[in-house]
Design an enzyme around this catalytic site. Structure first.
Site, mmCIF file in Angstrom:
data_model
loop_
_atom_site.group_PDB
_atom_site.id
_atom_site.type_symbol
_atom_site.label_atom_id
_atom_site.label_comp_id
_atom_site.label_asym_id
_atom_site.label_seq_id
_atom_site.Cartn_x
_atom_site.Cartn_y
_atom_site.Cartn_z
ATOM 1 N N HIS A 102 0.855 -1.197 0.000
ATOM 2 C CA HIS A 102 0.000 0.000 0.000
ATOM 3 C C HIS A 102 0.880 1.233 0.000
ATOM 4 O O HIS A 102 1.855 1.312 0.743
ATOM 5 C CB HIS A 102 -0.971 0.002 1.173
ATOM 6 C CG HIS A 102 -0.359 -0.331 2.497
ATOM 7 N ND1 HIS A 102 -0.079 -1.623 2.890
ATOM 8 C CD2 HIS A 102 0.045 0.454 3.513
ATOM 9 C CE1 HIS A 102 0.462 -1.619 4.092
ATOM 10 N NE2 HIS A 102 0.563 -0.365 4.496
ATOM 11 N N LEU A 103 0.500 2.177 -0.833
ATOM 12 C CA LEU A 103 1.206 3.448 -0.920
ATOM 13 C C LEU A 103 0.376 4.484 -0.170
ATOM 14 O O LEU A 103 -0.764 4.777 -0.544
ATOM 15 C CB LEU A 103 1.365 3.837 -2.400
ATOM 16 C CG LEU A 103 2.083 5.137 -2.713
ATOM 17 C CD1 LEU A 103 3.460 5.192 -2.072
ATOM 18 C CD2 LEU A 103 2.193 5.317 -4.234
ATOM 19 N N HIS A 104 0.955 5.006 0.930
ATOM 20 C CA HIS A 104 0.256 6.048 1.686
ATOM 21 C C HIS A 104 0.352 7.366 0.923
ATOM 22 O O HIS A 104 1.451 7.778 0.510
ATOM 23 C CB HIS A 104 0.927 6.268 3.049
ATOM 24 C CG HIS A 104 0.829 5.124 4.008
ATOM 25 N ND1 HIS A 104 -0.065 5.105 5.063
ATOM 26 C CD2 HIS A 104 1.530 3.972 4.098
ATOM 27 C CE1 HIS A 104 0.097 3.996 5.768
ATOM 28 N NE2 HIS A 104 1.062 3.289 5.204
HETATM 29 P P1 5GP Z 1 1.248 0.343 7.419
HETATM 30 O O1 5GP Z 1 1.589 0.723 8.823
HETATM 31 O O2 5GP Z 1 1.147 -1.154 7.233
HETATM 32 O O3 5GP Z 1 2.135 0.995 6.398
HETATM 33 O O4 5GP Z 1 -0.173 0.976 7.139
HETATM 34 C C1 5GP Z 1 -1.360 0.274 7.252
HETATM 35 C C2 5GP Z 1 -2.460 1.305 7.290
HETATM 36 O O5 5GP Z 1 -3.695 0.654 7.102
HETATM 37 C C3 5GP Z 1 -2.553 2.049 8.623
HETATM 38 O O6 5GP Z 1 -2.357 3.450 8.394
HETATM 39 C C4 5GP Z 1 -3.949 1.715 9.135
HETATM 40 O O7 5GP Z 1 -4.582 2.814 9.759
HETATM 41 C C5 5GP Z 1 -4.681 1.281 7.869
HETATM 42 N N1 5GP Z 1 -5.702 0.295 8.082
HETATM 43 C C6 5GP Z 1 -5.586 -0.835 8.835
HETATM 44 N N2 5GP Z 1 -6.737 -1.535 8.785
HETATM 45 C C7 5GP Z 1 -7.578 -0.834 7.980
HETATM 46 C C8 5GP Z 1 -8.925 -1.059 7.545
HETATM 47 O O8 5GP Z 1 -9.565 -2.059 7.873
HETATM 48 N N3 5GP Z 1 -9.474 -0.109 6.741
HETATM 49 C C9 5GP Z 1 -8.785 0.995 6.344
HETATM 50 N N4 5GP Z 1 -9.431 1.861 5.553
HETATM 51 N N5 5GP Z 1 -7.521 1.232 6.726
HETATM 52 C C10 5GP Z 1 -6.916 0.326 7.544
#
Ligand code: 5GP
Ligand code: ZN
Length: 116
Positions: A102-104
């Site tokens: 996933h790309l933020h």
């Molecule tokens: P990571 O820390 O893996 O780079 O980012 C994962 C992101 O996914 C986090 O910013 C978290 O808030 C988001 N996230 C986790 N579960 C869900 C979900 O069920 N729905 C949505 N829309 N975002 C999620």
């Protein structure tokens, strides 16, 4: 992947606030936003993280970055006097928590560097 949260969002088995879609990507609002604009752009096809990307993945990777720009433009954070941050987290030190690439797209406030 049958047991992947973001694959389930792609399949509409888990609800999400989807804001952008292409044939290769889906973008939806982060459930726990860190800025006024915080959207995740993901490939429809399951890839674990940025470390799993290979040269064959180039078209999907370009599609992610193009989708991120379109999301930023649509949410008013693009342009010469604005700005946004694109982030791939990889591994626990970077707080990666969902094992589907996933790309933020983060924007809408002034940010600092280095990140925390
Ligand atoms: P990571 O820390 O893996 O780079 O980012 C994962 C992101 O996914 C986090 O910013 C978290 O808030 C988001 N996230 C986790 N579960 C869900 C979900 O069920 N729905 C949505 N829309 N975002 C999620
Ligand atoms: Zn997945």
């Amino acid at each position: 992947m049958t047991d992947c949260l973001f694959c389930k969002i792609v399949a509409r088995e888990v609800p999400a606030d989807i804001v952008h879609e292409t044939d290769r990507t889906v973008a939806f609002k982060d459930i726990n936003p860190t800025a006024p604009v915080h959207i995740l752009v993901i490939p429809r096809e399951h890839v674990e993280d940025a470390a799993a990307i290979t040269p064959e993945y180039a078209d999907d990777l370009a599609a992610l970055v193009v989708a991120a720009r379109e999301v930023a433009e649509a949410h008013g954070v693009a342009g010469p006097d604005r700005g946004y941050r694109l982030v791939f987290n990889v591994g626990p030190d970077a707080t990666n928590s969902v094992p589907h690439l996933h790309l933020h797209v983060i924007g809408g406030r002034a940010m600092t560097w280095p990140p925390g």
